[in-house]
Design an enzyme around this catalytic site. Structure first.
Site, PDB file in Angstrom:
ATOM      1  N   SER A   1     -19.045 -65.545 -27.038  1.00  0.00           N
ATOM      2  CA  SER A   1     -17.718 -66.019 -26.634  1.00  0.00           C
ATOM      3  C   SER A   1     -17.251 -67.166 -27.512  1.00  0.00           C
ATOM      4  O   SER A   1     -18.065 -67.966 -28.005  1.00  0.00           O
ATOM      5  CB  SER A   1     -17.769 -66.490 -25.171  1.00  0.00           C
TER       6      SER A   1
ATOM      7  N   TYR B   1     -20.937 -71.564 -18.659  1.00  0.00           N
ATOM      8  CA  TYR B   1     -20.691 -70.240 -19.241  1.00  0.00           C
ATOM      9  C   TYR B   1     -20.903 -70.284 -20.747  1.00  0.00           C
ATOM     10  O   TYR B   1     -21.611 -69.448 -21.329  1.00  0.00           O
ATOM     11  CB  TYR B   1     -19.276 -69.782 -18.915  1.00  0.00           C
TER      12      TYR B   1
END
Length: 347
Positions: free
Chosen positions: A144, A169
């Site tokens: 990501s 995350y």
């Protein structure tokens, strides 16, 4: 090839599985159908792949052995299941694994950190172990843009330091990259990590800005604009992302192996940054409605700007995203209106 796509009921996983099937590959999709967002959307995606809801709801022998009319086989399973996952690899004998399953969402990780450790760390470790023991030819996995964290240099480059994540995350995704590097180095199988930027398009996630804004505007509700609109994102249309992923999956990596380039990492985005207010303007034009805007300060775990340098992906795979923000937004709006008209509206 026979390809495992994890997260196949998710936004990007669904689109990747669909494209691979269209290209004639044998695809097995895995997903746990968690309730992070409306599961009916996940079932609807699987229905598009030819999987009946009755088979998707619970993993059983029938679901494990029955293919959809499109040739897609669906397995409902948690990646954390250290008994079932190796059995699946042993039975199916995959050539390539495309690992897109993860607990998504930056803000959700602030309140539910354990979920991210279980899915994104333990689950990914299990995938790596299965790839190692079952001689997988290539693991392609999702990272990501969140890993760039407090990085101030724009555009983001894979050579940039990514030691300052601002959400759990992001930290789990950086961990995935480190784990993949270790396995490629120790056990000699190729891994390719893809740092996704802001992906949008039909069948998108309900927790993302495109979906939230469209829903609110159509209902006559105000939209929440964070950092008073002073934000930029590398918005990337899902079809452009899918072209890149499939090209990497299909590419013969023999040359990489010969050159001992087992570990690779790429940004995959639109190669440009769009101001949030311009993004909202494109959405207003597609909907024919002016949005009511409520301005808020920056949210914890968020960053002001993202922008992908995709030069390496262009050089190695001739990756060239070409969907304009206006075209992509219009396609999403068309899908949204059609889908929720048939579903009776958003609850």
């Amino acid at each position: 090839m026979k390809i495992l796509v994890t997260g196949a009921a998710g936004f990007i996983g669904f689109h990747v599985a669909k494209r691979l099937l269209e290209k004639g590959h044998d695809v097995v999709g895995l997903d746990n159908i968690n309730d992070y967002y409306d599961v009916s959307l996940k079932y609807a995606r699987l229905l598009e792949l030819g999987v009946a809801k009755s088979l998707a709801e619970k993993y059983n022998e029938l679901a494990a052995s029955k293919k959809s009319p499109q040739g897609f086989k669906f397995i409902r399973m948690n990646l954390e299941d250290r008994d079932a996952l190796p059995k699946l690899f042993e039975t199916e004998k995959f050539d390539v694994v495309c690992s897109l399953a993860a607990q998504a969402g930056v803000r959700y990780s602030l309140e539910n950190p354990e979920t991210y450790i279980n899915s994104n760390i333990i689950g990914f470790f299990n995938v790596l172990e299965c790839c190692r023991h079952h001689k997988i030819k290539h693991l392609v996995y999702a990272s990501s843009s969140s890993v760039y964290g407090l990085n101030k240099k724009i555009p983001f480059d894979t050579s940039d330091n990514v030691d300052r994540p601002v959400s759990l995350y992001a930290a789990t995704k950086k961990s995935n990259e480190l784990m993949a590097h270790t396995y490629s180095h120790l056990y000699g199988f190729p891994t390719t990590g893809l740092r996704f930027f802001t992906v949008y398009g039909p069948w998108g996630r309900p927790d993302m800005a495109m979906f939230l804004f469209t829903d609110a505007i159509l209902k006559g509700n105000p939209i929440k604009v964070f950092n008073h609109g002073k934000m930029e994102r590398d918005f990337t249309y899902v079809d452009d992302i899918v072209v890149g992923i499939v090209r990497i999956i299909e590419n013969n990596i023999g040359e990489r192996i010969a050159n001992k380039e087992l570990y690779k990492l790429y940004n995959i985005g639109n190669n440009q940054s769009v101001n949030l207010m311009d993004f909202i303007k494109a959405l207003e034009q597609s909907l024919g409605v002016t949005a009511q805007k409520e301005m808020f300060p920056m949210q914890p775990g968020d960053v002001t700007a993202t922008w992908a340098n995709v030069d390496d992906l262009i050089k190695d795979y001739d990756y060239r995203p070409n969907t304009s923000i206006q075209e992509g937004v219009q396609k999403f709006v068309d899908w949204f209106k059609k889908y929720y008209k048939s579903e009776g509206g958003v609850e």
